[in-house]
Design a protein around this motif. Structure first.
Motif, PDB file in Angstrom:
ATOM      1  N   LYS A   1       9.337  12.745   0.201  1.00  0.00           N
ATOM      2  CA  LYS A   1      10.170  13.818   0.759  1.00  0.00           C
ATOM      3  C   LYS A   1      10.839  13.394   2.065  1.00  0.00           C
ATOM      4  O   LYS A   1      11.819  13.977   2.485  1.00  0.00           O
ATOM      5  CB  LYS A   1       9.331  15.078   0.985  1.00  0.00           C
ATOM      6  N   ASN A   2      10.300  12.353   2.708  1.00  0.00           N
ATOM      7  CA  ASN A   2      10.857  11.836   3.960  1.00  0.00           C
ATOM      8  C   ASN A   2      11.794  10.647   3.725  1.00  0.00           C
ATOM      9  O   ASN A   2      12.083   9.895   4.649  1.00  0.00           O
ATOM     10  CB  ASN A   2       9.731  11.404   4.907  1.00  0.00           C
ATOM     11  N   ALA A   3      12.265  10.486   2.515  1.00  0.00           N
ATOM     12  CA  ALA A   3      13.120   9.331   2.186  1.00  0.00           C
ATOM     13  C   ALA A   3      14.454   9.414   2.917  1.00  0.00           C
ATOM     14  O   ALA A   3      15.045  10.480   3.058  1.00  0.00           O
ATOM     15  CB  ALA A   3      13.359   9.269   0.685  1.00  0.00           C
ATOM     16  N   ILE A   4      14.912   8.268   3.384  1.00  0.00           N
ATOM     17  CA  ILE A   4      16.220   8.129   4.014  1.00  0.00           C
ATOM     18  C   ILE A   4      17.060   7.267   3.074  1.00  0.00           C
ATOM     19  O   ILE A   4      16.710   6.122   2.792  1.00  0.00           O
ATOM     20  CB  ILE A   4      16.115   7.465   5.415  1.00  0.00           C
ATOM     21  N   TRP A   5      18.174   7.822   2.582  1.00  0.00           N
ATOM     22  CA  TRP A   5      18.981   7.155   1.566  1.00  0.00           C
ATOM     23  C   TRP A   5      20.223   6.448   2.126  1.00  0.00           C
ATOM     24  O   TRP A   5      20.840   5.656   1.423  1.00  0.00           O
ATOM     25  CB  TRP A   5      19.415   8.144   0.494  1.00  0.00           C
ATOM     26  N   THR A   6      20.602   6.752   3.360  1.00  0.00           N
ATOM     27  CA  THR A   6      21.811   6.143   3.936  1.00  0.00           C
ATOM     28  C   THR A   6      21.525   5.667   5.355  1.00  0.00           C
ATOM     29  O   THR A   6      20.660   6.210   6.037  1.00  0.00           O
ATOM     30  CB  THR A   6      22.972   7.163   3.971  1.00  0.00           C
ATOM     31  N   PRO A   7      22.272   4.661   5.825  1.00  0.00           N
ATOM     32  CA  PRO A   7      22.085   4.168   7.193  1.00  0.00           C
ATOM     33  C   PRO A   7      22.451   5.245   8.210  1.00  0.00           C
ATOM     34  O   PRO A   7      23.249   6.108   7.890  1.00  0.00           O
ATOM     35  CB  PRO A   7      23.062   2.986   7.281  1.00  0.00           C
ATOM     36  N   PRO A   8      21.905   5.199   9.370  1.00  0.00           N
ATOM     37  CA  PRO A   8      20.929   4.247   9.919  1.00  0.00           C
ATOM     38  C   PRO A   8      19.523   4.546   9.403  1.00  0.00           C
ATOM     39  O   PRO A   8      19.168   5.688   9.166  1.00  0.00           O
ATOM     40  CB  PRO A   8      21.014   4.477  11.421  1.00  0.00           C
TER      41      PRO A   8
END
Length: 159
Positions: free
Chosen positions: A87-94
């Motif tokens: 649920k804490n996934a980051i899919w785009t930078p930064p």
């Protein structure tokens, strides 16, 4: 009369119990054949392990199949990073984390059901593969060798 009655009961008892055949599983006169079979099976298992080391599977195959605690190669694109839970996934930078990366079959994938998590355990792994330290690795293809297990609430490789 009593004697014939007892003889009849005794005869019936012997007829019913004398027809059984006891088979001992531990004793086998052809024991050599079983030992050879076991050695052959162990050799096949070793060959199977070697085959697994040479086969590279996709992320979808990795998610769907059971590898029964055997290590396999999985290939995919680095599509994000995560910390503690999917649920804490980051899919785009930064990208703020170097603790894990997410792999998918297609670059830019953001569906958590189509990705696997790869734990970056050592400092060297984090510095080399972590998206926080290496944002240029985003959407790059890579492969990992490890055992399938749950990590961050999804399938992945922890070691």
């Amino acid at each position: 009369m009593k004697i014939t009655h007892y003889l009849y009961i005794l005869l019936t008892f012997f007829m019913l119990t004398s027809c059984t055949k006891i088979i001992y599983e531990d004793f086998d006169p052809n024991n050599e054949q079983h030992e050879n079979t076991e050695q052959t099976n162990n050799g096949e298992d070793e060959n199977q392990d070697e085959k697994n080391e040479n086969v590279v599977v996709s992320v979808a195959e990795f998610i769907q199949n059971d590898y029964s605690q055997k290590s396999v190669w999985v290939k995919g694109y680095i599509v994000g990073c995560c910390y503690q839970n999917i649920k804490n996934a980051i899919w785009t930078p930064p990208f703020p984390y170097d603790t894990s990366i997410l792999l998918a079959d297609e670059p830019g994938e953001t569906d958590s059901k189509k990705v696997i998590a790869i734990q970056l355990k050592t400092k060297e792994d984090k510095e080399t593969l972590g998206l926080h330290s290496n944002p240029q690795l985003y959407n790059e293809e890579i492969k990992f060798f490890g055992k399938k297990q749950k990590y961050l609430g999804i399938w992945g490789i922890k070691e």
